[in-house]
Design a protein around this motif. Structure first.
Motif, PDB file in Angstrom:
ATOM      1  N   THR A 287       2.978  -1.848 -11.998  1.00 36.99           N
ATOM      2  CA  THR A 287       2.775  -1.004 -10.817  1.00 36.99           C
ATOM      3  C   THR A 287       2.067   0.291 -11.195  1.00 36.99           C
ATOM      4  O   THR A 287       1.174   0.773 -10.479  1.00 36.99           O
ATOM      5  CB  THR A 287       4.132  -0.688 -10.156  1.00 36.99           C
ATOM      6  N   PHE A 288       2.439   0.858 -12.340  1.00 40.20           N
ATOM      7  CA  PHE A 288       1.800   2.077 -12.826  1.00 40.20           C
ATOM      8  C   PHE A 288       0.302   1.855 -13.043  1.00 40.20           C
ATOM      9  O   PHE A 288      -0.535   2.651 -12.608  1.00 40.20           O
ATOM     10  CB  PHE A 288       2.479   2.515 -14.124  1.00 40.20           C
ATOM     11  N   LYS A 289      -0.044   0.767 -13.709  1.00 34.84           N
ATOM     12  CA  LYS A 289      -1.454   0.493 -14.000  1.00 34.84           C
ATOM     13  C   LYS A 289      -2.249   0.259 -12.712  1.00 34.84           C
ATOM     14  O   LYS A 289      -3.403   0.700 -12.593  1.00 34.84           O
ATOM     15  CB  LYS A 289      -1.564  -0.708 -14.932  1.00 34.84           C
ATOM     16  N   GLN A 290      -1.647  -0.405 -11.728  1.00 33.72           N
ATOM     17  CA  GLN A 290      -2.337  -0.618 -10.460  1.00 33.72           C
ATOM     18  C   GLN A 290      -2.619   0.712  -9.767  1.00 33.72           C
ATOM     19  O   GLN A 290      -3.708   0.926  -9.214  1.00 33.72           O
ATOM     20  CB  GLN A 290      -1.483  -1.509  -9.545  1.00 33.72           C
ATOM     21  N   THR A 291      -1.650   1.598  -9.828  1.00 31.90           N
ATOM     22  CA  THR A 291      -1.810   2.893  -9.163  1.00 31.90           C
ATOM     23  C   THR A 291      -2.828   3.762  -9.886  1.00 31.90           C
ATOM     24  O   THR A 291      -3.670   4.410  -9.250  1.00 31.90           O
ATOM     25  CB  THR A 291      -0.449   3.611  -9.091  1.00 31.90           C
TER      26      THR A 291
ATOM     27  N   ARG B 141       0.811  -1.206   0.000  1.00 31.48           N
ATOM     28  CA  ARG B 141       0.000   0.000   0.000  1.00 31.48           C
ATOM     29  C   ARG B 141       0.849   1.262   0.000  1.00 31.48           C
ATOM     30  O   ARG B 141       0.539   2.239  -0.673  1.00 31.48           O
ATOM     31  CB  ARG B 141      -0.889  -0.027   1.243  1.00 31.48           C
ATOM     32  N   GLN B 142       1.955   1.233   0.755  1.00 33.19           N
ATOM     33  CA  GLN B 142       2.802   2.411   0.838  1.00 33.19           C
ATOM     34  C   GLN B 142       3.395   2.754  -0.515  1.00 33.19           C
ATOM     35  O   GLN B 142       3.489   3.923  -0.894  1.00 33.19           O
ATOM     36  CB  GLN B 142       3.931   2.184   1.853  1.00 33.19           C
ATOM     37  N   ARG B 143       3.773   1.725  -1.290  1.00 31.69           N
ATOM     38  CA  ARG B 143       4.341   1.961  -2.619  1.00 31.69           C
ATOM     39  C   ARG B 143       3.327   2.657  -3.515  1.00 31.69           C
ATOM     40  O   ARG B 143       3.641   3.626  -4.214  1.00 31.69           O
ATOM     41  CB  ARG B 143       4.776   0.637  -3.244  1.00 31.69           C
ATOM     42  N   MET B 144       2.083   2.194  -3.488  1.00 32.08           N
ATOM     43  CA  MET B 144       1.062   2.800  -4.330  1.00 32.08           C
ATOM     44  C   MET B 144       0.730   4.212  -3.869  1.00 32.08           C
ATOM     45  O   MET B 144       0.490   5.105  -4.684  1.00 32.08           O
ATOM     46  CB  MET B 144      -0.197   1.925  -4.341  1.00 32.08           C
ATOM     47  N   ASP B 145       0.722   4.432  -2.552  1.00 34.16           N
ATOM     48  CA  ASP B 145       0.450   5.769  -2.037  1.00 34.16           C
ATOM     49  C   ASP B 145       1.530   6.748  -2.484  1.00 34.16           C
ATOM     50  O   ASP B 145       1.233   7.874  -2.896  1.00 34.16           O
ATOM     51  CB  ASP B 145       0.372   5.750  -0.507  1.00 34.16           C
TER      52      ASP B 145
END
Length: 278
Positions: A252-256, A210-214
């Motif tokens: 990761t970009f698409k998830q965010t 979660r921290q990475r996406m935030d």
């Protein structure tokens, strides 16, 4: 207790024509040269100084902060080589010596090297070394998976990059975790990805879960604001473009982006992404 190679807050004993003498405890009286004296001082007052040796190997104090203190790893530039070793610019008038015995390869003036700064047990002097691994801690590391740490890269391997973690242990930053150009000597904030049964540490530059996406969400939103609300990047962008722009994988970009769309913070179309109207 005051130690050579570290900062210390010491009381003023007296003034002399050479400067201020400070109480160095077991180190004895330590001179703070006239050129280093603070504008305001008094006997008994304390001054914050860095302790090293002068050209005659006597303990001396300076108000300056070197680029590295004892125990640090730092990338420093070689400025000269003499019959006793190489000398590196570490931000003080007296350069840091790296004896020939402490050089894995002979140093060349003008080039920069990652060195460890330490107090030589034989001479008591501050010196540097490029023989880094002998100064790393071999005891079990204190960190758990997901913890944030400061690292400095020191060698490239077929798997990725070896790194010194918090000036104590070594870890490996795998190549497939790096989405930007990096060089030995560079410093990064990283995260503990795994502690293997053999005690070795795997690292990642991406915050976990979660921290990475935030963190990435904040980065994307700040970039959108700086671009006036529109950024021509999205599902149509290549993995290389996303890596160059944001330093992350396309997945990761698409998830965010998906999370930002779900939160209705942004909108997206075939041309790019936009800040949602408020």
């Amino acid at each position: 207790m005051p130690q050579i190679g570290q900062r210390a807050t010491l009381p003023v004993l007296r003034e002399s024509k050479f400067g201020l003498y400070l109480d160095g405890g077991d180190l004895g009286r330590i001179l703070l040269p006239t050129r280093e004296m603070p504008a305001n001082w008094s006997v008994g007052a304390f001054v914050d100084v860095f302790l090293h040796h002068d050209s005659e190997d006597r303990p001396v104090a300076t108000m300056k902060q070197p680029k590295a203190v004892a125990g640090d790893f730092a990338k420093l530039k070689c400025v000269s080589v003499t019959g006793v070793g190489a000398f590196l610019d570490w931000g003080l008038p007296k350069d840091l010596m790296v004896p020939f015995r402490e050089q894995k390869t002979r140093m060349v003036p003008g080039k920069s090297y990652l060195v460890h700064v330490f107090v030589d047990e034989e001479t008591g002097r501050l010196i540097g070394t490029t023989r880094l691994t002998r100064h790393l801690d071999k005891t079990p590391p204190p960190w758990r998976g997901g913890e944030k740490v400061d690292i400095i890269l020191f060698a490239k391997t077929p798997l990725g990059y070896k790194a010194v973690i918090e000036n104590t242990h070594t870890g490996l930053l795998f190549a497939n975790q790096v989405f930007q150009d990096v060089q030995p000597g560079e410093r990064f904030t990283a995260y503990i990805a795994d502690r293997r049964p053999d005690g070795k540490i795997d690292l990642t530059l991406n915050a976990p879960g979660r921290q990475r996406m935030d963190d990435l969400s904040e980065q994307i939103l700040n970039e959108l604001k700086a671009r006036g609300g529109f950024w021509p990047i999205g599902d149509h962008s290549s993995a290389e473009e996303i890596k160059d722009e944001l330093g992350v994988s396309k997945r990761t970009f698409k998830q965010t982006i998906g999370a930002l769309l779900k939160a209705r913070t942004i909108t997206a179309d075939g041309k790019g992404i936009r800040l949602a109207a408020t």
